[in-house]
Design a protein around this motif. Structure first.
Motif, short mmCIF file in Angstrom:
data_model
loop_
_atom_site.label_atom_id
_atom_site.label_comp_id
_atom_site.label_asym_id
_atom_site.label_seq_id
_atom_site.Cartn_x
_atom_site.Cartn_y
_atom_site.Cartn_z
N GLY A 1 0.82 -1.20 0.00
CA GLY A 1 0.00 0.00 0.00
C GLY A 1 0.86 1.25 0.00
O GLY A 1 2.08 1.20 0.22
N SER B 1 -8.93 -12.09 3.00
CA SER B 1 -9.04 -10.68 2.60
C SER B 1 -8.06 -10.38 1.47
O SER B 1 -6.91 -10.85 1.51
N THR B 2 -8.50 -9.60 0.49
CA THR B 2 -7.59 -9.18 -0.57
C THR B 2 -6.87 -7.88 -0.20
O THR B 2 -6.03 -7.41 -0.95
N SER B 3 -7.21 -7.34 0.97
CA SER B 3 -6.54 -6.12 1.45
C SER B 3 -6.08 -6.31 2.89
O SER B 3 -6.52 -5.60 3.80
N THR C 1 -3.79 -6.24 6.30
CA THR C 1 -2.94 -5.23 6.92
C THR C 1 -1.64 -5.85 7.37
O THR C 1 -1.62 -6.96 7.91
N THR D 1 -1.47 -1.15 4.63
CA THR D 1 -2.43 -2.01 3.94
C THR D 1 -1.84 -2.46 2.61
O THR D 1 -1.33 -1.65 1.84
N SER E 1 -2.21 -5.04 -1.02
CA SER E 1 -3.15 -5.67 -1.94
C SER E 1 -2.59 -7.06 -2.26
O SER E 1 -1.49 -7.17 -2.80
#
Length: 233
Positions: free
Chosen positions: A55, A81-83, A85, A101, A103
């Motif tokens: 990110g 999750s595709t995002s 942390t 964050t 991807s």
């Protein structure tokens, strides 16, 4: 006098330089990309393809200089999750941590239904198959191994070709309401058993109320196998 001032200025300059030593946004980004690359390599060996990007990090970020390599880890489950942390931290004399964050896209084989499945149906190997999907696009997770699903019961209807997630299945009851069971009271190496009747249905690892047929007492125990309930003493 001039020499004294010159020495003082040199000392102040050196002190200022040490105080201004810092961890930059570029170093933080480099650490996160290295971590993600290692994660992708690890998953590739297991048959999964991972695409990733760190990110954005404010270029003005300047944290205390870290004496040891930065530590990076997921603070959440990247498989759901595709995002996710990432937590970036420094464990030196001036510790700090921050969150970035990322991807992340994980593609690989996961179980889908070969035909429509109805509630209460028991999963067999021919009812599921592997198809390539973006596994972490579902926040409910995915099942990747056939043996994880075989023998489980369908909790709700599943369409043909639908991704099978863990919450769609449940372990079959090892004890049914009204079943006669063996109740074992155990303490260390000592145990005593008696016969009882289950007052509810439950799977292995779950708790269930049972009636002791000898004393008529109702007790709560853990289901440890089909028809077997254990009570810790």
């Amino acid at each position: 006098m001039r020499i004294t001032k010159f020495v003082v200025l040199l000392l102040m300059s050196g002190l200022s330089g040490s105080l201004l030593a810092q961890t930059t946004a570029g170093q933080i980004r480099e650490a996160t990309l290295k971590f993600l690359d290692e994660f992708a390599t690890e998953q590739a060996s297991a048959g999964y393809k991972v695409a990733y990007e760190s990110g954005s990090i404010d270029s003005r970020v300047a944290l205390a200089e870290c004496e040891s390599p930065l530590t990076v880890e997921f603070s959440g489950d990247p498989w759901k999750s595709t995002s996710p942390t990432l937590q970036v931290s420094c464990e030196g004399n001036r510790p700090w941590r921050m969150f970035v964050t990322a991807s992340v896209s994980i593609h690989g084989p996961a179980l889908v239904a070969t035909r429509p499945l109805t509630r209460g149906e028991r999963i067999t190997a021919d009812l599921v198959t592997h198809q390539p999907v973006e596994i972490n696009a579902s926040r409910r997770g995915a099942i990747t191994e056939t043996q994880e699903a075989v023998g489980m019961e369908v909790r709700r209807s599943i369409n043909a070709g639908a991704l099978i997630t863990p919450d769609m299945l449940s372990a079959p009851a090892a004890v049914e309401r009204g079943d006669h069971v063996i109740i074992t009271a155990r303490s260390g190496g000592f145990s005593v058993s008696s016969r009882g009747k289950a007052l509810a249905s439950a799977g292995i690892g779950e708790q269930v109320l049972v009636e002791n047929l000898r004393s008529s007492r109702t007790v709560k125990g853990n289901v440890v196998g089909p028809g077997h309930v254990e009570i810790p003493m």
